[in-house]
Design a protein around this motif. Sequence first.
Motif, PDB file in Angstrom:
ATOM      1  N   LYS A 136      28.798  48.024  45.240  1.00 46.34           N
ATOM      2  CA  LYS A 136      30.205  47.659  45.394  1.00 46.34           C
ATOM      3  C   LYS A 136      30.352  46.202  45.842  1.00 46.34           C
ATOM      4  CE  LYS A 136      32.003  52.320  46.023  1.00 46.34           C
ATOM      5  NZ  LYS A 136      32.803  53.244  46.852  1.00 46.34           N
ATOM      6  N   THR A 137      29.425  45.730  46.663  1.00 44.51           N
ATOM      7  CA  THR A 137      29.453  44.324  47.066  1.00 44.51           C
ATOM      8  C   THR A 137      29.227  43.418  45.866  1.00 44.51           C
ATOM      9  OG1 THR A 137      28.650  44.821  49.306  1.00 44.51           O
ATOM     10  CG2 THR A 137      28.374  42.566  48.509  1.00 44.51           C
ATOM     11  N   ASN A 138      28.231  43.747  45.048  1.00 41.17           N
ATOM     12  CA  ASN A 138      27.951  42.933  43.864  1.00 41.17           C
ATOM     13  C   ASN A 138      29.126  42.924  42.902  1.00 41.17           C
ATOM     14  OD1 ASN A 138      25.445  42.368  44.896  1.00 41.17           O
ATOM     15  ND2 ASN A 138      24.353  43.824  43.609  1.00 41.17           N
ATOM     16  N   GLU A 139      29.768  44.072  42.755  1.00 37.89           N
ATOM     17  CA  GLU A 139      30.946  44.154  41.890  1.00 37.89           C
ATOM     18  C   GLU A 139      32.059  43.259  42.429  1.00 37.89           C
ATOM     19  OE1 GLU A 139      33.691  47.628  39.761  1.00 37.89           O
ATOM     20  OE2 GLU A 139      32.509  48.115  41.542  1.00 37.89           O
ATOM     21  N   TRP A 140      32.253  43.273  43.744  1.00 40.83           N
ATOM     22  CA  TRP A 140      33.302  42.455  44.366  1.00 40.83           C
ATOM     23  C   TRP A 140      32.962  40.967  44.241  1.00 40.83           C
ATOM     24  CZ3 TRP A 140      33.887  39.128  48.606  1.00 40.83           C
ATOM     25  CH2 TRP A 140      35.217  38.870  48.979  1.00 40.83           C
ATOM     26  N   ILE A 141      31.698  40.626  44.464  1.00 44.05           N
ATOM     27  CA  ILE A 141      31.276  39.226  44.339  1.00 44.05           C
ATOM     28  C   ILE A 141      31.552  38.705  42.930  1.00 44.05           C
ATOM     29  CG2 ILE A 141      29.256  37.704  44.219  1.00 44.05           C
ATOM     30  CD1 ILE A 141      28.068  39.291  46.558  1.00 44.05           C
ATOM     31  N   ASN A 142      31.146  39.471  41.932  1.00 42.99           N
ATOM     32  CA  ASN A 142      31.287  39.015  40.550  1.00 42.99           C
ATOM     33  C   ASN A 142      32.733  39.001  40.072  1.00 42.99           C
ATOM     34  OD1 ASN A 142      28.537  38.474  39.995  1.00 42.99           O
ATOM     35  ND2 ASN A 142      28.125  40.655  39.757  1.00 42.99           N
ATOM     36  N   ALA A 143      33.586  39.769  40.732  1.00 44.52           N
ATOM     37  CA  ALA A 143      35.000  39.801  40.349  1.00 44.52           C
ATOM     38  C   ALA A 143      35.853  38.826  41.154  1.00 44.52           C
ATOM     39  CB  ALA A 143      35.555  41.223  40.516  1.00 44.52           C
ATOM     40  N   ASN A 144      35.310  38.333  42.272  1.00 45.81           N
ATOM     41  CA  ASN A 144      36.082  37.462  43.173  1.00 45.81           C
ATOM     42  C   ASN A 144      35.220  36.281  43.605  1.00 45.81           C
ATOM     43  OD1 ASN A 144      38.603  39.337  43.864  1.00 45.81           O
ATOM     44  ND2 ASN A 144      36.762  40.611  43.991  1.00 45.81           N
ATOM     45  N   GLU A 145      34.881  35.431  42.651  1.00 46.59           N
ATOM     46  CA  GLU A 145      33.909  34.374  42.906  1.00 46.59           C
ATOM     47  C   GLU A 145      34.284  33.477  44.074  1.00 46.59           C
ATOM     48  OE1 GLU A 145      31.903  30.483  40.731  1.00 46.59           O
ATOM     49  OE2 GLU A 145      33.024  31.926  39.531  1.00 46.59           O
ATOM     50  N   ASP A 146      35.503  32.993  44.100  1.00 49.27           N
ATOM     51  CA  ASP A 146      35.892  32.060  45.158  1.00 49.27           C
ATOM     52  C   ASP A 146      35.903  32.722  46.529  1.00 49.27           C
ATOM     53  OD1 ASP A 146      36.124  30.021  43.339  1.00 49.27           O
ATOM     54  OD2 ASP A 146      38.294  30.227  43.081  1.00 49.27           O
ATOM     55  N   LYS A 147      36.460  33.927  46.598  1.00 48.61           N
ATOM     56  CA  LYS A 147      36.491  34.653  47.873  1.00 48.61           C
ATOM     57  C   LYS A 147      35.082  34.992  48.335  1.00 48.61           C
ATOM     58  CE  LYS A 147      41.060  36.811  47.338  1.00 48.61           C
ATOM     59  NZ  LYS A 147      41.781  38.112  47.227  1.00 48.61           N
ATOM     60  N   ALA A 148      34.241  35.404  47.385  1.00 50.09           N
ATOM     61  CA  ALA A 148      32.873  35.778  47.735  1.00 50.09           C
ATOM     62  C   ALA A 148      32.082  34.563  48.216  1.00 50.09           C
ATOM     63  CB  ALA A 148      32.193  36.421  46.536  1.00 50.09           C
ATOM     64  N   LYS A 149      32.263  33.456  47.539  1.00 52.13           N
ATOM     65  CA  LYS A 149      31.575  32.222  47.931  1.00 52.13           C
ATOM     66  C   LYS A 149      31.999  31.804  49.336  1.00 52.13           C
ATOM     67  CE  LYS A 149      32.805  28.628  45.597  1.00 52.13           C
ATOM     68  NZ  LYS A 149      32.935  27.640  44.503  1.00 52.13           N
ATOM     69  N   ALA A 150      33.290  31.897  49.610  1.00 52.16           N
ATOM     70  CA  ALA A 150      33.795  31.541  50.937  1.00 52.16           C
ATOM     71  C   ALA A 150      33.260  32.505  51.997  1.00 52.16           C
ATOM     72  CB  ALA A 150      35.326  31.555  50.939  1.00 52.16           C
ATOM     73  N   SER A 151      33.169  33.786  51.652  1.00 52.11           N
ATOM     74  CA  SER A 151      32.650  34.789  52.582  1.00 52.11           C
ATOM     75  C   SER A 151      31.190  34.519  52.898  1.00 52.11           C
ATOM     76  CB  SER A 151      32.812  36.192  51.987  1.00 52.11           C
ATOM     77  OG  SER A 151      32.256  37.170  52.840  1.00 52.11           O
ATOM     78  N   ALA A 152      30.400  34.217  51.868  1.00 52.45           N
ATOM     79  CA  ALA A 152      28.980  33.920  52.084  1.00 52.45           C
ATOM     80  C   ALA A 152      28.825  32.681  52.952  1.00 52.45           C
ATOM     81  CB  ALA A 152      28.283  33.728  50.743  1.00 52.45           C
ATOM     82  N   ASN A 153      29.648  31.686  52.708  1.00 45.91           N
ATOM     83  CA  ASN A 153      29.549  30.448  53.483  1.00 45.91           C
ATOM     84  C   ASN A 153      29.959  30.668  54.933  1.00 45.91           C
ATOM     85  OD1 ASN A 153      28.721  27.768  53.462  1.00 45.91           O
ATOM     86  ND2 ASN A 153      30.775  26.975  53.049  1.00 45.91           N
ATOM     87  N   GLU A 154      30.938  31.511  55.155  1.00 44.91           N
ATOM     88  CA  GLU A 154      31.350  31.844  56.516  1.00 44.91           C
ATOM     89  C   GLU A 154      30.225  32.572  57.244  1.00 44.91           C
ATOM     90  OE1 GLU A 154      33.534  31.858  59.910  1.00 44.91           O
ATOM     91  OE2 GLU A 154      34.013  30.810  58.039  1.00 44.91           O
TER      92      GLU A 154
END
Length: 369
Positions: free
Chosen positions: A271-289
């Motif tokens: 589910k995390t991978n699905e969310w990452i691939n569907a929400n690139e900008d949000k996921a990138k910001a989350s990883a950076n945080e």
Amino acid sequence: MPVSRTTARRRLTAVAALPLLAVALTSCGYGSEADKSDTASPAAEGKALSADTVKIGYFPNLTHATALVGIQEGLFQKELGGTKVAPSTFNAGPSEIEALNAGSIDIGFIGPSPAINGYTQTGGKSLRIIGGSASGGVKLVVDPAKIKTLDDVKGKKIATPQLGNTQDVAFLNWISEKGWKVDAQSGKGDVSVVRTDNKITPDAYKSGSIDGAWVPEPTASKLVADGAKVLLDESDLWPDKKFVITNIIVSQKFLGEHPDVVEAVLRGSVKTNEWINANEDKAKASANEALKTLSGKALPPEVLDPAWQSIQITNDPLAATLQAEADHAVKAGLLKKPDLNGIYDLGPLNKVLKAAGQPEVADAGLGAK
């Protein structure tokens, strides 16, 4: 049967994810070997599964984005209900394998080389690979004033993270495919291979003591931000441009005693991978945080954006590439032939994928019987 030059190059390059067994187990190519402190996770809610806690290990790196984002966003915890996630971060594969063997963690996100070594050095008794997480994210970056073509690499000083580590072996074999000679131990020859910790590689580049580097992200993008140029993306040397860089492993003991917890973690990963691939900008910001929380410093956009683009997030462990890595490391004489039979148990992941309506993944004939 004779093989084409392209196939031969791919085979030689396939060793990229496997270090020398003669060398001490090395990191995935990032940072020191010191462990980081545990990071906070959301509170567990609901009924616990068969274990009250699951201890998950990972690296504070973008190639471990599934763990960074899944823990940051509480997606693992949501699937685990009352079973609490206890995360720990590591900067080296050996220390994570040691933690798994000691029971200090139960499940880990880790590169292929430590997984192979951890499995073979215990006679196949320590761990199983139960899923994939990421592919790619390794580049040859160079000083464009000194190196304009691949042939210009000859005679130059190129950094790799450590003798015998994933990227070091990849570069040595790329050199061999070019027909150049380098002594693997000393790094001396037609190219000077300079083993340099990724933390100091950017400073070494700026000082002029190296002319480029074969390194993983985000080090590659840090060098580009300092004026370097990407000369080669390792993904271009692989079929379908995919090769494993991060797997999910589990203690065989924990898998046997708590299969429901393992399945829940895999649901969280999918589910995390699905969310990452569907929400690139949000996921990138989350990883950076998450990186900022763990290291005290977020990556600037000029590093984060290109680094993120070069990494593919995937559930597939790309088992065939792991087998190729092992086979061609043996062929190159870099390690004794490892027995990888049983290193994978993808049954729990395929159960999760099937329930989610996603395609199942293969173990390349290396699954547990």
